[in-house]
Scaffold this motif. Structure first.
Motif, mmCIF file in Angstrom:
data_model
loop_
_atom_site.group_PDB
_atom_site.id
_atom_site.type_symbol
_atom_site.label_atom_id
_atom_site.label_comp_id
_atom_site.label_asym_id
_atom_site.label_seq_id
_atom_site.Cartn_x
_atom_site.Cartn_y
_atom_site.Cartn_z
ATOM 1 N N UNK A 182 47.467 30.566 46.691
ATOM 2 C CA UNK A 182 48.418 30.291 45.611
ATOM 3 C C UNK A 182 47.852 29.304 44.600
ATOM 4 N N UNK A 183 46.774 28.615 44.950
ATOM 5 C CA UNK A 183 46.162 27.640 44.035
ATOM 6 C C UNK A 183 44.900 28.171 43.361
ATOM 7 N N UNK A 184 44.536 29.413 43.657
ATOM 8 C CA UNK A 184 43.295 29.972 43.124
ATOM 9 C C UNK A 184 43.481 30.407 41.672
ATOM 10 N N UNK A 185 42.497 30.080 40.848
ATOM 11 C CA UNK A 185 42.513 30.467 39.433
ATOM 12 C C UNK A 185 41.424 31.506 39.182
ATOM 13 N N UNK A 186 41.802 32.605 38.522
ATOM 14 C CA UNK A 186 40.844 33.601 38.058
ATOM 15 C C UNK A 186 40.824 33.508 36.540
ATOM 16 N N UNK A 187 39.699 33.061 36.017
ATOM 17 C CA UNK A 187 39.618 32.808 34.570
ATOM 18 C C UNK A 187 38.328 33.389 34.008
ATOM 19 N N UNK A 188 38.293 33.469 32.699
ATOM 20 C CA UNK A 188 37.083 33.879 32.000
ATOM 21 C C UNK A 188 36.369 32.673 31.429
ATOM 22 N N UNK A 189 35.047 32.659 31.568
ATOM 23 C CA UNK A 189 34.224 31.587 30.997
ATOM 24 C C UNK A 189 33.080 32.247 30.235
ATOM 25 N N UNK A 190 33.284 32.449 28.940
ATOM 26 C CA UNK A 190 32.303 33.193 28.168
ATOM 27 C C UNK A 190 32.334 34.653 28.584
ATOM 28 N N UNK A 191 31.194 35.177 29.028
ATOM 29 C CA UNK A 191 31.120 36.563 29.492
ATOM 30 C C UNK A 191 31.260 36.666 31.000
ATOM 31 N N UNK A 192 31.467 35.537 31.694
ATOM 32 C CA UNK A 192 31.565 35.527 33.153
ATOM 33 C C UNK A 192 33.011 35.365 33.594
ATOM 34 N N UNK A 193 33.286 35.801 34.822
ATOM 35 C CA UNK A 193 34.591 35.612 35.445
ATOM 36 C C UNK A 193 34.421 34.572 36.546
ATOM 37 N N UNK A 194 35.311 33.598 36.582
ATOM 38 C CA UNK A 194 35.224 32.547 37.591
ATOM 39 C C UNK A 194 36.412 32.634 38.539
ATOM 40 N N UNK A 195 36.150 32.346 39.808
ATOM 41 C CA UNK A 195 37.176 32.233 40.832
ATOM 42 C C UNK A 195 37.003 30.858 41.462
ATOM 43 N N UNK A 196 38.034 30.031 41.362
ATOM 44 C CA UNK A 196 37.925 28.642 41.808
ATOM 45 C C UNK A 196 36.749 27.940 41.128
ATOM 46 N N UNK A 197 36.549 28.247 39.835
ATOM 47 C CA UNK A 197 35.525 27.618 38.996
ATOM 48 C C UNK A 197 34.104 27.970 39.431
ATOM 49 N N UNK A 198 33.951 29.009 40.251
ATOM 50 C CA UNK A 198 32.626 29.519 40.610
ATOM 51 C C UNK A 198 32.405 30.822 39.851
ATOM 52 N N UNK A 199 31.306 30.899 39.120
ATOM 53 C CA UNK A 199 31.021 32.083 38.316
ATOM 54 C C UNK A 199 30.618 33.255 39.211
ATOM 55 N N UNK A 200 31.192 34.405 38.929
ATOM 56 C CA UNK A 200 30.883 35.613 39.685
ATOM 57 C C UNK A 200 30.118 36.583 38.797
ATOM 58 N N UNK A 201 29.328 37.439 39.424
ATOM 59 C CA UNK A 201 28.599 38.473 38.706
ATOM 60 C C UNK A 201 29.016 39.827 39.257
ATOM 61 N N UNK A 202 29.144 40.827 38.377
ATOM 62 C CA UNK A 202 29.530 42.153 38.860
ATOM 63 C C UNK A 202 28.397 42.778 39.690
ATOM 64 N N UNK A 203 28.750 43.709 40.589
ATOM 65 C CA UNK A 203 30.082 44.244 40.859
ATOM 66 C C UNK A 203 30.949 43.253 41.626
ATOM 67 N N UNK A 204 32.271 43.426 41.489
ATOM 68 C CA UNK A 204 33.218 42.540 42.153
ATOM 69 C C UNK A 204 33.787 43.261 43.384
ATOM 70 N N UNK A 205 33.527 42.673 44.555
ATOM 71 C CA UNK A 205 33.996 43.259 45.812
ATOM 72 C C UNK A 205 35.258 42.536 46.253
ATOM 73 N N UNK A 206 36.347 43.271 46.306
ATOM 74 C CA UNK A 206 37.653 42.715 46.660
ATOM 75 C C UNK A 206 38.037 43.238 48.046
ATOM 76 N N UNK A 207 38.233 42.323 48.992
ATOM 77 C CA UNK A 207 38.652 42.672 50.344
ATOM 78 C C UNK A 207 40.103 42.276 50.529
ATOM 79 N N UNK A 208 40.912 43.207 51.018
ATOM 80 C CA UNK A 208 42.339 42.949 51.227
ATOM 81 C C UNK A 208 42.717 43.412 52.629
ATOM 82 N N UNK A 209 43.117 42.476 53.466
ATOM 83 C CA UNK A 209 43.532 42.810 54.829
ATOM 84 C C UNK A 209 45.005 43.195 54.820
ATOM 85 N N UNK A 210 45.312 44.329 55.474
ATOM 86 C CA UNK A 210 46.689 44.811 55.512
ATOM 87 C C UNK A 210 46.764 46.144 56.209
ATOM 88 N N UNK A 211 47.900 46.772 56.108
ATOM 89 C CA UNK A 211 48.147 48.059 56.765
ATOM 90 C C UNK A 211 47.424 49.163 56.002
#
Length: 277
Positions: free
Chosen positions: A193-222
């Motif tokens: 609930x405290x995580x921020x997904x933001x744009x920084x220039x041409x990069x996307x940051x999650x918790x202020x850490x810059x990520x590079x594509x591809x973006x792998x999203x893991x979701x645990x559930x049914x």
């Protein structure tokens, strides 16, 4: 031969001598002289303009040559400074990752000691179970289980419209939460609930850490219901629109076992002592 007028008589046209002179010489001699000399006076003026333009262009070319020479000489130094800055950023990022791993290890040790202390009584065991549930919800502990793996990437020939933005990743994650996800991570970063997904220039940051594509999203559930619910959600439809219209790439697969790590940045902010005072 000019006919002489009889003595005592005036020429018929004598009274019109001024008019005749005006008809014969309509332009004053002074104007004629000025008209003849004007071109000669204009040539030095135009020549001065040409000389001034030549001098101005020469000075401008000289200044441009000096600027180009200075840029050429300073290019290696600027490149070295850029490489040094990149190295420092990578070193700091590596150090941050190391500190977060150490924090996770110490937090796990504290958790083991805590569970050992609370297991000695029935009330302590109930309290530990409550803590486990809260830690799972807040992202303090890692989670394993079946779920959905979504990989999104920029268009193959990514222009401005074919590049993923922070809002696109936000929509995708919100769609997974809506579909019933219990825990989500993006490129190894746990979302809370405290995580921020933001744009920084041409990069996307999650918790202020810059990520590079591809973006792998893991979701645990049914896995029986989550894929269909995600496809029907506004987030799933948003990403599908990007795939259909801007050639954004996406793959989605169900997995029997996924690991969503703990959020190493989580810290206890508020606490209160329970029981009788």
């Amino acid at each position: 031969m000019t006919q002489q007028a009889p003595p005592g008589q005036r020429r018929v046209d004598a009274s019109m001598s001024l008019l005749n002179n005006l008809m014969a010489h309509p332009l004053d001699e002074g104007y004629a002289v000025a008209a003849r000399t004007r071109p000669a006076q204009g040539r030095p003026h135009r020549s001065r303009h040409r000389i001034m333009l030549v001098v101005a262009f020469t000075v401008l070319g000289f200044l441009l040559a000096i600027a180009a020479s200075q840029n050429y000489r300073s290019a290696p130094a600027a490149e070295k400074e850029r490489n040094d800055l990149i190295a420092r950023v990578e070193q700091a990022d590596g150090r941050l990752t190391e500190l977060r791993n150490n924090q996770t290890t110490l937090a796990n040790e504290v958790r083991v000691l805590q569970a050992s202390g609370l297991s000695n009584s029935g009330s302590g065991a109930a309290l530990q179970q409550k803590l486990d549930d809260l830690e799972l919800q807040t992202g303090v502990v890692a989670v394993t289980g079946p779920g959905l793996k979504v990989v999104v990437d920029d268009a193959k020939d990514a222009d401005k419209e074919g590049r993923l933005l922070d809002v696109d990743l936000q929509q995708l994650v919100n769609g997974l939460w809506t579909a019933g996800a219990e825990a989500i991570s993006v490129n190894g970063h746990r979302l809370t609930s405290l995580t921020a997904i933001r744009g920084a220039g041409s990069a996307i940051t999650v918790d202020y850490s810059s990520l590079t594509p591809p973006y792998t999203v893991l979701a645990i559930g049914d896995t029986a219901t989550m894929p269909a619910r995600f496809a029907q959600s506004s987030g799933g439809q948003w990403v599908q629109y990007l795939v259909s219209n801007f050639d954004v790439r996406m793959t989605s697969t169900t997995e029997d076992s996924l690991l969503v790590p703990a959020d190493a940045t989580i810290a206890l902010r508020y606490a209160k002592v329970g029981g009788p005072k």
